[in-house]
Scaffold this motif. Structure first.
Motif, PDB file in Angstrom:
ATOM      1  N   ASN A  13     -72.191  -2.323  11.050  1.00 17.88           N
ATOM      2  CA  ASN A  13     -70.804  -2.391  11.480  1.00 17.88           C
ATOM      3  C   ASN A  13     -70.221  -0.996  11.638  1.00 17.88           C
ATOM      4  OD1 ASN A  13     -70.817  -5.159  11.500  1.00 17.88           O
ATOM      5  ND2 ASN A  13     -69.974  -5.361   9.453  1.00 17.88           N
ATOM      6  N   SER A  14     -69.125  -0.928  12.334  1.00 20.62           N
ATOM      7  CA  SER A  14     -68.434   0.320  12.552  1.00 20.62           C
ATOM      8  C   SER A  14     -67.535   0.636  11.357  1.00 20.62           C
ATOM      9  CB  SER A  14     -67.583   0.228  13.821  1.00 20.62           C
ATOM     10  OG  SER A  14     -66.933   1.448  14.059  1.00 20.62           O
ATOM     11  N   VAL A  15     -67.019   1.849  11.326  1.00 21.52           N
ATOM     12  CA  VAL A  15     -66.119   2.272  10.252  1.00 21.52           C
ATOM     13  C   VAL A  15     -64.844   1.420  10.235  1.00 21.52           C
ATOM     14  CG1 VAL A  15     -64.984   4.072  11.609  1.00 21.52           C
ATOM     15  CG2 VAL A  15     -65.058   4.275   9.131  1.00 21.52           C
ATOM     16  N   GLY A  16     -64.440   0.921  11.365  1.00 27.49           N
ATOM     17  CA  GLY A  16     -63.282   0.043  11.462  1.00 27.49           C
ATOM     18  C   GLY A  16     -63.706  -1.316  11.988  1.00 27.49           C
ATOM     19  N   LEU A  42     -62.400   6.472  20.493  1.00 27.53           N
ATOM     20  CA  LEU A  42     -60.962   6.401  20.211  1.00 27.53           C
ATOM     21  C   LEU A  42     -60.670   5.395  19.107  1.00 27.53           C
ATOM     22  CD1 LEU A  42     -59.490   6.588  23.817  1.00 27.53           C
ATOM     23  CD2 LEU A  42     -59.354   8.340  22.025  1.00 27.53           C
ATOM     24  N   CYS A  43     -61.365   4.274  19.136  1.00 29.89           N
ATOM     25  CA  CYS A  43     -61.184   3.245  18.114  1.00 29.89           C
ATOM     26  C   CYS A  43     -61.578   3.786  16.736  1.00 29.89           C
ATOM     27  CB  CYS A  43     -62.017   2.015  18.471  1.00 29.89           C
ATOM     28  SG  CYS A  43     -61.728   0.600  17.392  1.00 29.89           S
ATOM     29  N   VAL A  44     -62.699   4.487  16.670  1.00 31.36           N
ATOM     30  CA  VAL A  44     -63.163   5.050  15.401  1.00 31.36           C
ATOM     31  C   VAL A  44     -62.186   6.110  14.897  1.00 31.36           C
ATOM     32  CG1 VAL A  44     -64.970   6.480  14.355  1.00 31.36           C
ATOM     33  CG2 VAL A  44     -65.588   4.510  15.739  1.00 31.36           C
ATOM     34  N   GLN A  45     -61.701   6.952  15.780  1.00 29.82           N
ATOM     35  CA  GLN A  45     -60.743   7.971  15.379  1.00 29.82           C
ATOM     36  C   GLN A  45     -59.484   7.342  14.801  1.00 29.82           C
ATOM     37  OE1 GLN A  45     -60.392  10.253  18.984  1.00 29.82           O
ATOM     38  NE2 GLN A  45     -62.170  11.512  18.499  1.00 29.82           N
ATOM     39  N   LYS A  46     -59.017   6.264  15.424  1.00 33.69           N
ATOM     40  CA  LYS A  46     -57.842   5.556  14.930  1.00 33.69           C
ATOM     41  C   LYS A  46     -58.126   4.953  13.552  1.00 33.69           C
ATOM     42  CE  LYS A  46     -54.709   1.780  16.040  1.00 33.69           C
ATOM     43  NZ  LYS A  46     -54.496   0.603  16.868  1.00 33.69           N
ATOM     44  N   ALA A  47     -59.296   4.345  13.378  1.00 36.76           N
ATOM     45  CA  ALA A  47     -59.671   3.739  12.096  1.00 36.76           C
ATOM     46  C   ALA A  47     -59.759   4.787  10.995  1.00 36.76           C
ATOM     47  CB  ALA A  47     -60.991   2.993  12.222  1.00 36.76           C
ATOM     48  N   ILE A  48     -60.289   5.952  11.316  1.00 32.76           N
ATOM     49  CA  ILE A  48     -60.393   7.038  10.343  1.00 32.76           C
ATOM     50  C   ILE A  48     -59.006   7.461   9.877  1.00 32.76           C
ATOM     51  CG2 ILE A  48     -60.973   9.498  10.130  1.00 32.76           C
ATOM     52  CD1 ILE A  48     -63.516   8.878  11.769  1.00 32.76           C
ATOM     53  N   LYS A  49     -58.081   7.583  10.816  1.00 36.87           N
ATOM     54  CA  LYS A  49     -56.707   7.957  10.463  1.00 36.87           C
ATOM     55  C   LYS A  49     -56.050   6.866   9.624  1.00 36.87           C
ATOM     56  CE  LYS A  49     -55.801  10.982  14.362  1.00 36.87           C
ATOM     57  NZ  LYS A  49     -55.049  11.197  15.592  1.00 36.87           N
ATOM     58  N   GLU A  50     -56.211   5.610  10.029  1.00 38.66           N
ATOM     59  CA  GLU A  50     -55.590   4.504   9.308  1.00 38.66           C
ATOM     60  C   GLU A  50     -56.119   4.374   7.880  1.00 38.66           C
ATOM     61  OE1 GLU A  50     -56.268   1.117  11.808  1.00 38.66           O
ATOM     62  OE2 GLU A  50     -54.598   1.617  13.148  1.00 38.66           O
ATOM     63  N   LYS A  51     -57.410   4.662   7.694  1.00 32.99           N
ATOM     64  CA  LYS A  51     -58.032   4.542   6.370  1.00 32.99           C
ATOM     65  C   LYS A  51     -57.908   5.821   5.555  1.00 32.99           C
ATOM     66  CE  LYS A  51     -61.313   0.990   7.583  1.00 32.99           C
ATOM     67  NZ  LYS A  51     -62.527   0.379   7.108  1.00 32.99           N
ATOM     68  N   ASP A  52     -57.278   6.824   6.152  1.00 34.69           N
ATOM     69  CA  ASP A  52     -57.077   8.105   5.475  1.00 34.69           C
ATOM     70  C   ASP A  52     -58.401   8.712   4.998  1.00 34.69           C
ATOM     71  OD1 ASP A  52     -54.909   9.686   5.332  1.00 34.69           O
ATOM     72  OD2 ASP A  52     -54.111   8.862   3.465  1.00 34.69           O
ATOM     73  N   ILE A  53     -59.420   8.628   5.819  1.00 33.90           N
ATOM     74  CA  ILE A  53     -60.729   9.191   5.495  1.00 33.90           C
ATOM     75  C   ILE A  53     -60.670  10.689   5.785  1.00 33.90           C
ATOM     76  CG2 ILE A  53     -63.188   9.205   6.076  1.00 33.90           C
ATOM     77  CD1 ILE A  53     -62.838   6.235   6.876  1.00 33.90           C
ATOM     78  N   PRO A  54     -60.938  11.521   4.762  1.00 34.58           N
ATOM     79  CA  PRO A  54     -60.869  12.970   4.984  1.00 34.58           C
ATOM     80  C   PRO A  54     -62.017  13.442   5.873  1.00 34.58           C
ATOM     81  CG  PRO A  54     -61.676  12.503   2.787  1.00 34.58           C
ATOM     82  CD  PRO A  54     -61.314  11.179   3.410  1.00 34.58           C
ATOM     83  N   ILE A  55     -61.668  14.179   6.914  1.00 32.73           N
ATOM     84  CA  ILE A  55     -62.701  14.675   7.831  1.00 32.73           C
ATOM     85  C   ILE A  55     -62.580  16.184   8.020  1.00 32.73           C
ATOM     86  CG2 ILE A  55     -63.042  12.494   9.045  1.00 32.73           C
ATOM     87  CD1 ILE A  55     -61.206  13.601  11.250  1.00 32.73           C
ATOM     88  N   GLU A  56     -61.830  16.853   7.157  1.00 36.70           N
ATOM     89  CA  GLU A  56     -61.676  18.292   7.280  1.00 36.70           C
ATOM     90  C   GLU A  56     -63.049  18.953   7.206  1.00 36.70           C
ATOM     91  OE1 GLU A  56     -59.906  16.644   4.684  1.00 36.70           O
ATOM     92  OE2 GLU A  56     -58.223  16.336   6.033  1.00 36.70           O
ATOM     93  N   GLY A  57     -63.242  19.941   8.044  1.00 33.39           N
ATOM     94  CA  GLY A  57     -64.489  20.685   8.046  1.00 33.39           C
ATOM     95  C   GLY A  57     -65.577  20.079   8.896  1.00 33.39           C
ATOM     96  N   LEU A  58     -65.375  18.878   9.387  1.00 36.12           N
ATOM     97  CA  LEU A  58     -66.366  18.261  10.257  1.00 36.12           C
ATOM     98  C   LEU A  58     -66.097  18.666  11.698  1.00 36.12           C
ATOM     99  CD1 LEU A  58     -66.551  14.599   8.921  1.00 36.12           C
ATOM    100  CD2 LEU A  58     -68.124  16.461   8.474  1.00 36.12           C
TER     101      LEU A  58
END
Length: 76
Positions: A2-5, A46-62
């Motif tokens: 499954n995807s992250v979202g 775009l869907c994954v980026q939105k899911a990452i923001k909604e879930k507050d997944i830290p992506i700093e440095g990536l």
């Protein structure tokens, strides 16, 4: 897998199918031109980026690869 979202899982499945079909039917036979799955990938990304923001997944440095990324200043 499954995807992250959850909302992105169907888009991921569609993209995976498109890519696998292109890889097997075109790329492995020497036809590497074109990008038949590009639009699906953009929608999924775009869907994954939105899911990452909604879930507050830290992506700093990536670093994310994109059309203008992937080449260092010293590469030719």
């Amino acid at each position: 897998m499954n995807s992250v979202g959850e909302a992105c899982t169907e888009l991921k499945r569609e993209y995976d199918q498109c890519f696998n079909r292109w890889f097997a039917e075109k790329f492995l036979k020497g036809e590497s031109g074109g990008d038949p799955c590009g639009q699906l990938f953009k929608r999924y990304q775009l869907c994954v980026q939105k899911a990452i923001k909604e879930k507050d997944i830290p992506i700093e440095g990536l670093e994310f690869m994109g059309p203008s990324k992937g080449k260092t200043e010293n590469s030719s």
